[in-house]
Write a protein that holds these residues in place. Structure first.
Motif, mmCIF file in Angstrom:
data_model
loop_
_atom_site.group_PDB
_atom_site.id
_atom_site.type_symbol
_atom_site.label_atom_id
_atom_site.label_comp_id
_atom_site.label_asym_id
_atom_site.label_seq_id
_atom_site.Cartn_x
_atom_site.Cartn_y
_atom_site.Cartn_z
ATOM 1 N N SER A 196 -2.983 -2.377 -5.092
ATOM 2 C CA SER A 196 -4.441 -2.373 -5.020
ATOM 3 C C SER A 196 -4.948 -1.811 -3.694
ATOM 4 C CB SER A 196 -4.986 -3.787 -5.214
ATOM 5 O OG SER A 196 -4.504 -4.659 -4.209
ATOM 6 N N HIS A 197 -4.060 -1.114 -2.960
ATOM 7 C CA HIS A 197 -4.460 -0.468 -1.704
ATOM 8 C C HIS A 197 -3.794 0.897 -1.601
ATOM 9 C CE1 HIS A 197 -5.631 -4.577 -0.609
ATOM 10 N NE2 HIS A 197 -6.390 -4.016 0.321
ATOM 11 N N ILE A 198 -4.440 1.792 -0.859
ATOM 12 C CA ILE A 198 -3.851 3.087 -0.533
ATOM 13 C C ILE A 198 -4.001 3.328 0.966
ATOM 14 C CG2 ILE A 198 -4.360 4.062 -2.811
ATOM 15 C CD1 ILE A 198 -6.589 5.712 -1.471
ATOM 16 N N GLU A 199 -3.056 4.095 1.504
ATOM 17 C CA GLU A 199 -3.193 4.579 2.878
ATOM 18 C C GLU A 199 -3.670 6.014 2.772
ATOM 19 O OE1 GLU A 199 -0.963 4.821 7.176
ATOM 20 O OE2 GLU A 199 -0.298 3.425 5.639
ATOM 21 N N LEU A 200 -4.827 6.285 3.324
ATOM 22 C CA LEU A 200 -5.487 7.571 3.091
ATOM 23 C C LEU A 200 -5.097 8.590 4.154
ATOM 24 C CD1 LEU A 200 -7.498 8.568 0.912
ATOM 25 C CD2 LEU A 200 -9.281 8.337 2.641
ATOM 26 N N ARG A 201 -4.442 9.665 3.707
ATOM 27 C CA ARG A 201 -4.031 10.754 4.598
ATOM 28 C C ARG A 201 -4.658 12.080 4.155
ATOM 29 N NH1 ARG A 201 2.253 11.147 5.406
ATOM 30 N NH2 ARG A 201 2.129 11.386 3.138
ATOM 31 N N ASN A 202 -4.423 12.470 2.907
ATOM 32 C CA ASN A 202 -4.997 13.698 2.359
ATOM 33 C C ASN A 202 -5.530 13.433 0.962
ATOM 34 O OD1 ASN A 202 -4.195 15.921 4.386
ATOM 35 N ND2 ASN A 202 -2.249 14.879 4.014
ATOM 36 N N VAL A 203 -6.688 13.983 0.671
ATOM 37 C CA VAL A 203 -7.263 13.861 -0.665
ATOM 38 C C VAL A 203 -8.131 15.091 -0.916
ATOM 39 C CG1 VAL A 203 -9.310 12.557 0.099
ATOM 40 C CG2 VAL A 203 -8.460 12.283 -2.237
ATOM 41 N N TRP A 204 -8.093 15.575 -2.151
ATOM 42 C CA TRP A 204 -8.885 16.752 -2.535
ATOM 43 C C TRP A 204 -8.567 17.962 -1.643
ATOM 44 C CZ3 TRP A 204 -13.367 12.895 -2.001
ATOM 45 C CH2 TRP A 204 -13.382 12.031 -3.101
ATOM 46 N N THR A 208 0.861 -1.169 0.000
ATOM 47 C CA THR A 208 0.000 0.000 0.000
ATOM 48 C C THR A 208 0.903 1.226 0.000
ATOM 49 O OG1 THR A 208 -1.842 1.100 1.154
ATOM 50 C CG2 THR A 208 -0.212 -0.006 2.526
ATOM 51 N N CYS A 209 0.332 2.408 -0.017
ATOM 52 C CA CYS A 209 1.161 3.606 -0.195
ATOM 53 C C CYS A 209 0.442 4.844 0.313
ATOM 54 C CB CYS A 209 1.487 3.776 -1.685
ATOM 55 S SG CYS A 209 2.596 5.147 -2.073
ATOM 56 N N PHE A 210 1.219 5.769 0.862
ATOM 57 C CA PHE A 210 0.706 7.099 1.183
ATOM 58 C C PHE A 210 0.535 7.842 -0.134
ATOM 59 C CE2 PHE A 210 2.296 5.871 5.268
ATOM 60 C CZ PHE A 210 1.587 6.606 6.207
ATOM 61 N N ALA A 211 -0.642 7.697 -0.717
ATOM 62 C CA ALA A 211 -0.840 8.129 -2.101
ATOM 63 C C ALA A 211 -0.908 9.640 -2.253
ATOM 64 C CB ALA A 211 -2.112 7.491 -2.667
ATOM 65 N N ASP A 212 -1.065 10.374 -1.142
ATOM 66 C CA ASP A 212 -1.098 11.828 -1.278
ATOM 67 C C ASP A 212 0.269 12.399 -1.645
ATOM 68 O OD1 ASP A 212 -0.033 11.229 1.202
ATOM 69 O OD2 ASP A 212 -0.973 12.915 2.226
ATOM 70 N N GLU A 213 1.317 11.583 -1.575
ATOM 71 C CA GLU A 213 2.624 12.038 -2.047
ATOM 72 C C GLU A 213 2.684 12.059 -3.578
ATOM 73 O OE1 GLU A 213 6.251 11.081 -0.198
ATOM 74 O OE2 GLU A 213 5.370 10.633 1.751
ATOM 75 N N ILE A 214 1.679 11.482 -4.226
ATOM 76 C CA ILE A 214 1.556 11.544 -5.682
ATOM 77 C C ILE A 214 0.837 12.820 -6.090
ATOM 78 C CG2 ILE A 214 0.477 10.464 -7.701
ATOM 79 C CD1 ILE A 214 0.663 7.777 -6.125
ATOM 80 N N SER A 215 -0.315 13.044 -5.466
ATOM 81 C CA SER A 215 -1.204 14.137 -5.853
ATOM 82 C C SER A 215 -2.307 14.229 -4.814
ATOM 83 C CB SER A 215 -1.812 13.844 -7.232
ATOM 84 O OG SER A 215 -2.917 14.675 -7.512
ATOM 85 N N HIS A 216 -2.999 15.367 -4.776
ATOM 86 C CA HIS A 216 -4.190 15.469 -3.940
ATOM 87 C C HIS A 216 -5.423 14.943 -4.659
ATOM 88 C CE1 HIS A 216 -2.546 17.353 -0.441
ATOM 89 N NE2 HIS A 216 -2.021 18.355 -1.128
#
Length: 275
Positions: A30-38, A7-15
């Motif tokens: 197939s998983h994300i670790e959700l920290r920040n989005v939008w 899995t991954c801290f996907a907010d390091e890619i983009s918001h």
């Protein structure tokens, strides 16, 4: 052989959630670790926004591995009531997104104080959080982050032993231990292994002090993977790149892809399967 789950801290890619999923999907995750989005922290998402996150992720074949909350990343002298409110929101988010894990921290000493000066207050707060989480079937995973009470292996162990709760486990972060001058596998892991339920994949070099891709630093990542393989660990390995200093001119997606591929290379070398 048990397979670990990447899995991954996907907010390091983009918001943008769709861009996060695009990059991770290309890397086979197939998983994300959700920290920040939008542009919002996960704890600030409305019920409608959480439902939209779940709709989008499930439509793309993704699951959420953890709610990466900022709970506990505050001074131990700050009012505690808002932290209990934040935990309520984190639990609601975990249930809305179908995960059992909630990341949290262990409080900063007040300005001018030493960690040992706030020990009793930190232990009290962590136990109250664990006790509040336990009836909801979620697992709080404590990150050993720098500057906080639980920045060292011994103080993490202090917290976990004091709380004595299955609702509080450890998110083992080797890179953060390196930043504290602690050898992750030689010193920290033997003390903490029984509490490790989740792993943050950050590596770091001691000199110069910076985060680097897995296997490129002093985080003893090959030894960690071997220890996880020996115990048939089938939980989450969450890539948290933090490669801004290592790759200062790369794009955010490139930094994340570099970090993910470094971990996949180490897993291949270790003969470990991943999903």
């Amino acid at each position: 052989m048990a397979a670990v789950i990447l899995t991954c801290f996907a907010d390091e890619i983009s918001h943008d959630l769709e861009e996060q999923l695009d990059v991770l999907s290309q890397e086979g995750l197939s998983h994300i670790e959700l920290r920040n989005v939008w542009g919002k922290n996960v704890l600030d998402l409305t019920a409608e926004e959480l439902a939209e996150v779940r709709r989008i992720t499930e439509a793309r074949g993704f699951g959420v591995s953890s709610i990466a909350s900022p709970i506990g990343k505050y001074a131990a002298s700050d009012d505690f009531a808002p932290q209990l409110d934040a935990l309520d929101r984190a639990i609601a988010a975990a249930k809305a997104l179908g995960t059992r894990y909630i990341r949290l921290f262990s409080y900063y000493p007040p300005e001018g104080a030493r960690p040992e000066d706030c020990r009793d207050e930190v232990l009290s707060r962590m136990k109250r959080l664990a006790d509040a989480a336990a009836p909801h079937g979620v697992t709080l995973v404590l990150e050993n982050d720098s500057g906080l009470y639980g920045s060292t292996d011994d103080r993490c162990l202090d917290i976990l032993r004091h709380c004595g709760s299955d609702a509080l486990r450890l998110a083992f972060d080797p890179g953060n231990f390196v930043m504290e001058g602690i050898r992750p596998m030689t010193e920290a892991y033997p003390k903490l292994a029984s509490y490790v339920a989740y792993v943050h994949v950050k590596d770091a070099s001691a000199e110069p002090k910076r985060f680097v891709p897995a296997g490129a630093g002093d985080g003893q990542l090959p030894e960690l993977l071997e220890a996880l393989r020996e115990r048939s660990f089938d939980g989450f390995l969450s890539v948290e790149p933090h490669l801004h200093r290592y790759l200062p001119f790369a794009s955010d997606p490139k930094r994340v892809v570099t970090a993910v591929r470094a971990l996949k290379s180490l897993l291949a070398q270790a003969g470990m399967k991943w999903a």
